[in-house]
Design an enzyme around this catalytic site. Structure first.
Site, mmCIF file in Angstrom:
data_model
loop_
_atom_site.group_PDB
_atom_site.id
_atom_site.type_symbol
_atom_site.label_atom_id
_atom_site.label_comp_id
_atom_site.label_asym_id
_atom_site.label_seq_id
_atom_site.Cartn_x
_atom_site.Cartn_y
_atom_site.Cartn_z
ATOM 1 C CD GLU A 135 65.397 -55.932 -63.806
ATOM 2 O OE1 GLU A 135 65.578 -55.760 -62.927
ATOM 3 O OE2 GLU A 135 66.377 -56.914 -64.420
ATOM 4 C CB CYS B 66 71.713 -55.480 -59.991
ATOM 5 S SG CYS B 66 72.677 -57.480 -59.308
ATOM 6 C CG HIS C 226 67.800 -58.461 -61.330
ATOM 7 N ND1 HIS C 226 68.751 -57.770 -62.155
ATOM 8 C CD2 HIS C 226 68.306 -58.885 -60.463
ATOM 9 C CE1 HIS C 226 69.742 -58.284 -62.163
ATOM 10 N NE2 HIS C 226 70.032 -58.499 -61.146
HETATM 11 N N1 GLN Z 1 78.561 -59.815 -61.651
HETATM 12 C C1 GLN Z 1 77.118 -58.534 -60.292
HETATM 13 C C2 GLN Z 1 77.472 -59.756 -58.659
HETATM 14 O O1 GLN Z 1 77.200 -60.887 -59.473
HETATM 15 C C3 GLN Z 1 75.794 -57.876 -60.778
HETATM 16 C C4 GLN Z 1 75.297 -59.309 -60.908
HETATM 17 C C5 GLN Z 1 74.246 -58.784 -61.628
HETATM 18 O O2 GLN Z 1 73.971 -57.170 -61.975
HETATM 19 N N2 GLN Z 1 72.826 -60.019 -61.937
HETATM 20 O O3 GLN Z 1 76.738 -59.340 -57.611
#
Ligand code: GLN
Length: 561
Positions: free
Chosen positions: A527, A398, A525
């Site tokens: 995970e 992310c 994600h």
């Molecule tokens: N801050 C980034 C976004 O909003 C990444 C978010 C995250 O890593 N969950 O896109």
């Protein structure tokens, strides 16, 4: 529906969540279908707005629910897919009652905690308990409910009252209460103290609930006379006093419960003895023992913002563990505060800076997890650059993927001020931009949340092979920003390939650097869907790459063996 309620007494942090999910594991091993509900008596409607510094990670579900990290435990232990409604909070309950009040549903009535809030809690529990969560049709047989907090807390009172009423309405055979408590020892060779447990059971009983089982946490196994005392003073048969003493890893907990015949006591209370098989739990035994006996380890540099509290990245840590176990390795996670890698830190805290860099250089792979806000971003960019240039396996999740795009744009495309609009709204090279699925003008509800499809653009890439050459994958998301589609052309021309995209083709989901042994970024994600016996493909790839085994693994896989 049969209910097993798990409450906690004496202190918080007793591992109530692990106990409750382990009870679920043992009952599941008896052949029963299990679902679970976590009650969090705080006022937040969900965990989405809570700081990982304070509360640990925000767990994300398929349906986009942002929930307490305990739901992650349930999903991993029970191998189920929960819904946002499986996490009940005071905020959600009050919101639903207040909405009804505004609609006029209670017209003419005084709306009160009892009966309106308590009724809403009961109805919520009963309607969520029947939602199938294990991929099969029809409701589960047993619903494990974990009540967060400690019995006696002011904020959990309406829940206790609602649960008391529930126990009465569903009847004796359908309700089993397990109270998790602490047996401390004072002094070095001191005595195991039962008084705190006695008090918390008394508190519970004063509120109208009597525990059927006690699950006592202790450092050392409970002595027989401690059990006898507990039985006598807490009104619980000695055979129903379980002991969860410290174990080398949490996968032992279901085994510990099974060995003490916890399932028999619970099944007896629920009148299910005739329907249940003997819980064999071979998989758990194998996993727990494998974990205990691992000797070789792999060093993983985890470069993040919230490294002070390991719960902030709980699912990442678990996913690393699952992948390592699959490779017969012990994960050795080196936590690096991203800001310590920055040049400013060299001036202000030179020792921390030197240690952070030394740790990074000694690691076999680098992982930059998700995050929000600009703190540590410069350090993460340095870590991504280090991994890219030195061909150290890298997994960016992310924010970690966005970081690698920024780094590549700056270092390879020469766009020095390339940035994400999250950190710099004025950048002339916005390589990462705000790209909500809904409104562009409102920040509220603009997060892209939950399960979305990622389509592979080619089978000829590491990630597609790791995902067993599937055409698409469905992983969970939680972000607002995306790689700017306008930069894809030049990024790809220079070698950064976007091999996974969403169904529209506009949102970049997976990037790879084919000239690098393992340089992978994912907007989702992975995970959250990793399971003990089914590690996430990408975490497995990272660990295989870190130990030089990736090529052989992919080769084997391509040959179909
Ligand atoms: N801050 C980034 C976004 O909003 C990444 C978010 C995250 O890593 N969950 O896109």
């Amino acid at each position: 529906m049969k209910y097993v309620l798990v409450t906690g007494g004496v202190v918080s942090g007793l591992g109530k969540g692990v106990t409750a999910s382990s009870i679920g594991v043992v009952l599941k091993a008896c052949g029963l279908r299990i679902t679970s509900i976590k009650i969090d008596p705080y006022l937040n409607t969900d965990a989405g707005t809570m700081s990982p510094f304070e509360h640990g990670e925000v767990f994300v579900l398929d349906d986009g629910g942002e929930v307490d990290l305990d739901l992650g435990n349930y999903e991993r232990f029970l191998d189920v897919t929960l819904t946002r409604n499986n996490n009940i909070t005071t905020g959600k309950i009050y919101q639903s009652v207040l909405e009804k009040e505004r609609r006029g549903d209670y017209l003419g009535k005084t709306v009160q905690v009892v009966p309106h809030i308590t009724d809403a809690i009961k109805n919520w529990i009963e309607s969520v308990a029947v939602i199938p969560v294990d991929g099969k049709e029809g409701p589960a047989e047993v619903c494990v409910i974990e009540l967060g907090g400690t019995v006696g807390d002011i904020e959990s009172m309406p829940f206790i009252e609602a649960l008391r009423q529930l126990s009465f309405s569903v009847g004796q055979d359908n309700f089993c209460l397990v109270h998790v408590s602490l047996i401390p020892v004072l002094g070095v060779v001191g005595e195991q103290k039962t008084k705190p447990t006695q008090h918390s059971v008394r508190e519970l009983r004063a509120l109208g609930l009597t525990p059927h089982l006690l699950a006592c946490r202790s450092a050392q196994p409970l002595l027989e006379n401690t059990k006898e005392k507990l039985s006598q003073f807490c009104h619980v048969p000695a055979g129903n006093i379980l002991n969860i003493h410290d174990v080398p890893n949490i996968w032992h907990v279901p085994l510990l419960l099974r060995n003490q015949n916890a399932h028999l006591s619970i099944l007896k209370q629920l009148n299910l003895l005739d329907d249940a098989a003997t819980p064999a739990l071979q998989d758990w035994t194998r996993m727990a023992e494998t974990f205990d006996n691992l000797t070789e380890s792999v060093r993983i540099a985890l470069v993040g913002k919230y490294v002070g509290l390991s719960d902030s990245y709980l699912s990442v840590v678990k996913a690393l563990l699952h992948a390592c176990i699959a490779c017969s390795l012990k994960p050795s996670i080196d936590w690096i505060a991203a800001s310590d890698l920055e040049d400013d830190s060299a001036r202000l805290t030179p020792e921390a800076h030197a240690t952070a860099w030394e740790t990074l250089r000694n690691a076999a792979c680098v992982l930059v997890p998700g995050g929000f806000g600009d703190r540590g971003v410069t350090g993460m960019i340095l870590a991504a650059k280090y991994a890219r240039e030195n061909k150290v396996p890298y997994l960016g999740i992310c924010l970690g993927m966005q970081i690698s795009v920024i780094e590549f744009a700056r270092s390879v495309l020469g766009l020095e001020r390339a940035n994400s609009n999250e950190f710099d709204n004025e950048t002339p090279n916005p390589v990462v931009i705000f790209m909500p699925e809904g409104s562009r003008t409102h920040m509220g509800n603009t997060m892209r949340l939950g399960s979305r499809k990622t389509l592979f653009q080619t089978p000829d890439c590491i990630t597609s092979k790791l995902y067993q050459n599937s055409e698409y994958v469905e992983e969970r998301h939680r972000h607002r920003y995306e790689v700017n589609p306008e930069f894809i052309g030049i990024l790809e021309e220079s070698g950064l390939k976007f091999f996974g995209r969403d169904e529209s083709g506009n949102r970049m989901e997976i990037l790879e650097l084919p000239t690098h042994p393992f340089y992978v970024g994912v907007q989702f994600h992975p995970e959250f869907k990793s399971r003990p016996a089914r590690p996430s493909a990408l975490f497995l790839g990272l660990i295989l790459a870190a130990t030089g085994l990736l090529e052989a693994y992919l080769g084997r896989h391509q040959n179909g063996s």
